[in-house]
Every structure is written in structure tokens, then in C-alpha cells.
Scaffold this motif. Structure first.
Motif, mmCIF file in Angstrom:
data_model
loop_
_atom_site.group_PDB
_atom_site.id
_atom_site.type_symbol
_atom_site.label_atom_id
_atom_site.label_comp_id
_atom_site.label_asym_id
_atom_site.label_seq_id
_atom_site.Cartn_x
_atom_site.Cartn_y
_atom_site.Cartn_z
ATOM 1 N N UNK A 137 0.818 -1.215 0.000
ATOM 2 C CA UNK A 137 0.000 0.000 0.000
ATOM 3 C C UNK A 137 0.857 1.273 0.000
ATOM 4 N N UNK A 138 2.154 1.125 -0.264
ATOM 5 C CA UNK A 138 3.024 2.293 -0.339
ATOM 6 C C UNK A 138 3.576 2.757 0.992
ATOM 7 N N UNK A 139 3.374 1.987 2.054
ATOM 8 C CA UNK A 139 3.832 2.416 3.376
ATOM 9 C C UNK A 139 5.356 2.378 3.507
ATOM 10 N N UNK A 140 5.988 1.392 2.882
ATOM 11 C CA UNK A 140 7.457 1.332 2.925
ATOM 12 C C UNK A 140 8.046 2.553 2.234
ATOM 13 N N UNK A 141 7.470 2.934 1.103
ATOM 14 C CA UNK A 141 7.958 4.120 0.392
ATOM 15 C C UNK A 141 7.711 5.375 1.221
ATOM 16 N N UNK A 142 6.587 5.419 1.906
ATOM 17 C CA UNK A 142 6.289 6.557 2.777
ATOM 18 C C UNK A 142 7.353 6.693 3.865
ATOM 19 N N UNK A 143 7.722 5.578 4.504
ATOM 20 C CA UNK A 143 8.764 5.621 5.531
ATOM 21 C C UNK A 143 10.111 5.991 4.923
ATOM 22 N N UNK A 144 10.445 5.401 3.781
ATOM 23 C CA UNK A 144 11.711 5.719 3.129
ATOM 24 C C UNK A 144 11.786 7.201 2.787
ATOM 25 N N UNK A 145 10.734 7.740 2.213
ATOM 26 C CA UNK A 145 10.713 9.165 1.881
ATOM 27 C C UNK A 145 10.879 10.022 3.133
ATOM 28 N N UNK A 146 10.277 9.590 4.237
ATOM 29 C CA UNK A 146 10.410 10.331 5.493
ATOM 30 C C UNK A 146 11.869 10.315 5.966
ATOM 31 N N UNK A 147 12.516 9.170 5.896
ATOM 32 C CA UNK A 147 13.912 9.068 6.337
ATOM 33 C C UNK A 147 14.841 9.891 5.448
ATOM 34 N N UNK A 148 14.570 9.899 4.152
ATOM 35 C CA UNK A 148 15.367 10.713 3.229
ATOM 36 C C UNK A 148 15.184 12.189 3.547
ATOM 37 N N UNK A 149 13.953 12.613 3.750
ATOM 38 C CA UNK A 149 13.679 14.017 4.082
ATOM 39 C C UNK A 149 14.334 14.396 5.407
ATOM 40 N N UNK A 150 14.305 13.487 6.365
ATOM 41 C CA UNK A 150 14.937 13.751 7.662
ATOM 42 C C UNK A 150 16.446 13.909 7.497
ATOM 43 N N UNK A 151 17.056 13.056 6.686
ATOM 44 C CA UNK A 151 18.501 13.164 6.431
ATOM 45 C C UNK A 151 18.832 14.510 5.793
ATOM 46 N N UNK A 152 18.009 14.921 4.850
ATOM 47 C CA UNK A 152 18.225 16.235 4.219
ATOM 48 C C UNK A 152 18.120 17.357 5.256
ATOM 49 N N UNK A 153 17.108 17.260 6.125
ATOM 50 C CA UNK A 153 16.923 18.283 7.158
ATOM 51 C C UNK A 153 18.105 18.346 8.113
ATOM 52 N N UNK A 154 18.772 17.220 8.306
ATOM 53 C CA UNK A 154 19.967 17.188 9.158
ATOM 54 C C UNK A 154 21.199 17.738 8.451
ATOM 55 N N UNK A 155 21.082 18.025 7.161
ATOM 56 C CA UNK A 155 22.206 18.540 6.387
ATOM 57 C C UNK A 155 23.063 17.457 5.762
ATOM 58 N N UNK A 156 22.551 16.240 5.712
ATOM 59 C CA UNK A 156 23.314 15.144 5.112
ATOM 60 C C UNK A 156 23.371 15.307 3.593
ATOM 61 N N UNK A 157 24.514 14.983 3.035
ATOM 62 C CA UNK A 157 24.675 14.999 1.589
ATOM 63 C C UNK A 157 24.575 13.602 1.000
#
Length: 155
Positions: A88-108
Motif C-alpha cells: 500500500x506504499x507504506x514502505x515508500x512513505x517511511x523511506x521518503x520520510x527518512x530521506x527528508x529527515x537526512x536532508x533536514x539534518x544537512x546530510x549529503x
């Protein structure tokens, strides 16, 4: 589809027992013990690791963590969605959240280790669709025929 929500969580919370047990069972299903790199709940609670839970209709159905391994590099750990909630797309939802969080932390860069066995094919496909590419072992990992290392450039 029921409302979904991703929030910070406590990996030591008793209500996560089923998620941790299912995650561990999947890791041990086809992978030799020496090639399993999952973190137990106590390790997920350490400083430098941000742990998230995914709820659908108020029910816990997934988890994922981001471990900082450098000032601009993070690693995805313990990403898991219950089998009955998949598709149902939940894994992608979590993955997108983790990617966005990494970006917010300033990760490259964000990287991960996953299994090479057939049980992990859907996970590898998910990461590939999100732009992750295979890479060399990183941050203390070593070459292992049971591991696939992947990374995503966030720049």
C-alpha cells in the motif's frame, strides 16, 4: 486508505515488540548470523539515532531509523513494515520520510546495507526506485556475499 502518520518513537517501547520480532525473523530467515547487521532495540535508542514509527489508522505497522555516521552521511537502519500492511506504499512513505529527515539534518549522502537473498529483493527494488545505487561497503562494513550496500546522493 486509513490515515497514516509517522512520528518519533521510543525503540524500547513495549508496543513495538511485534515489529521488532517480525524484523528479526525476516533478518534470520535466509541470512547467516554473521551477516546480520540489524540493531537491537537498545542500540536503536542510542544517541545519534533517530527512530520513527509508522501508524495506519492508529495501529503500529512500521518503523525505521536514521543513524548519523558522519556530519554529512547517515545510514538507514531497521526499516520494516509488517507483512500484512505491505503493498500500500507504506514502505515508500517511511523511506521518503527518512530521506527528508537526512536532508533536514544537512546530510549529503544516505546509505544502507540490506540482504542479497531473495527475501530482500522487494527492499532492494524499493531503494532502487528511490534512486539508491549499489556502492562499496561503508562505515565499518566489509565485503560480504550476503550484503548489498546502497547509497543515495542528496546533493
Amino acid at each position: 486508505m486509513a490515515a497514516t502518520e509517522i512520528t518519533r518513537g521510543d525503540p524500547l517501547s513495549p508496543d513495538l515488540a511485534l515489529l521488532h520480532a517480525r524484523h528479526a525473523a525476516d533478518m534470520h530467515a535466509e541470512t547467516p548470523p554473521e551477516s546480520i547487521h540489524m540493531l537491537p532495540p537498545a542500540e536503536l535508542a542510542r544517541p545519534g539515532i533517530d527512530f520513527f514509527v509508522l501508524r495506519e489508522g492508529g495501529n503500529l505497522v512500521g518503523m525505521g531509523a536514521l543513524k548519523r555516521i558522519g556530519t554529512r552521511h547517515a545510514e538507514i537502519k531497521s526499516m520494516h513494515v509488517l507483512a500484512e500492511a505491505r503493498g500500500r506504499g507504506l514502505s515508500r512513505l517511511m523511506l521518503d520520510h527518512l530521506i527528508a529527515h537526512a536532508r533536514a539534518l544537512g546530510c549529503g549522502r544516505i546509505s544502507l546495507e540490506t540482504g542479497a537473498e531473495a527475501i530482500f529483493a522487494p527492499a532492494r527494488a524499493l531503494y532502487g526506485r528511490a534512486g539508491f545505487v549499489e556502492c562499496a561497503p561503508f562505515e565499518g562494513y566489509r565485503e560480504d556475499p550476503n550484503s548489498v550496500f546502497m547509497t543515495l546522493d542528496l546533493a
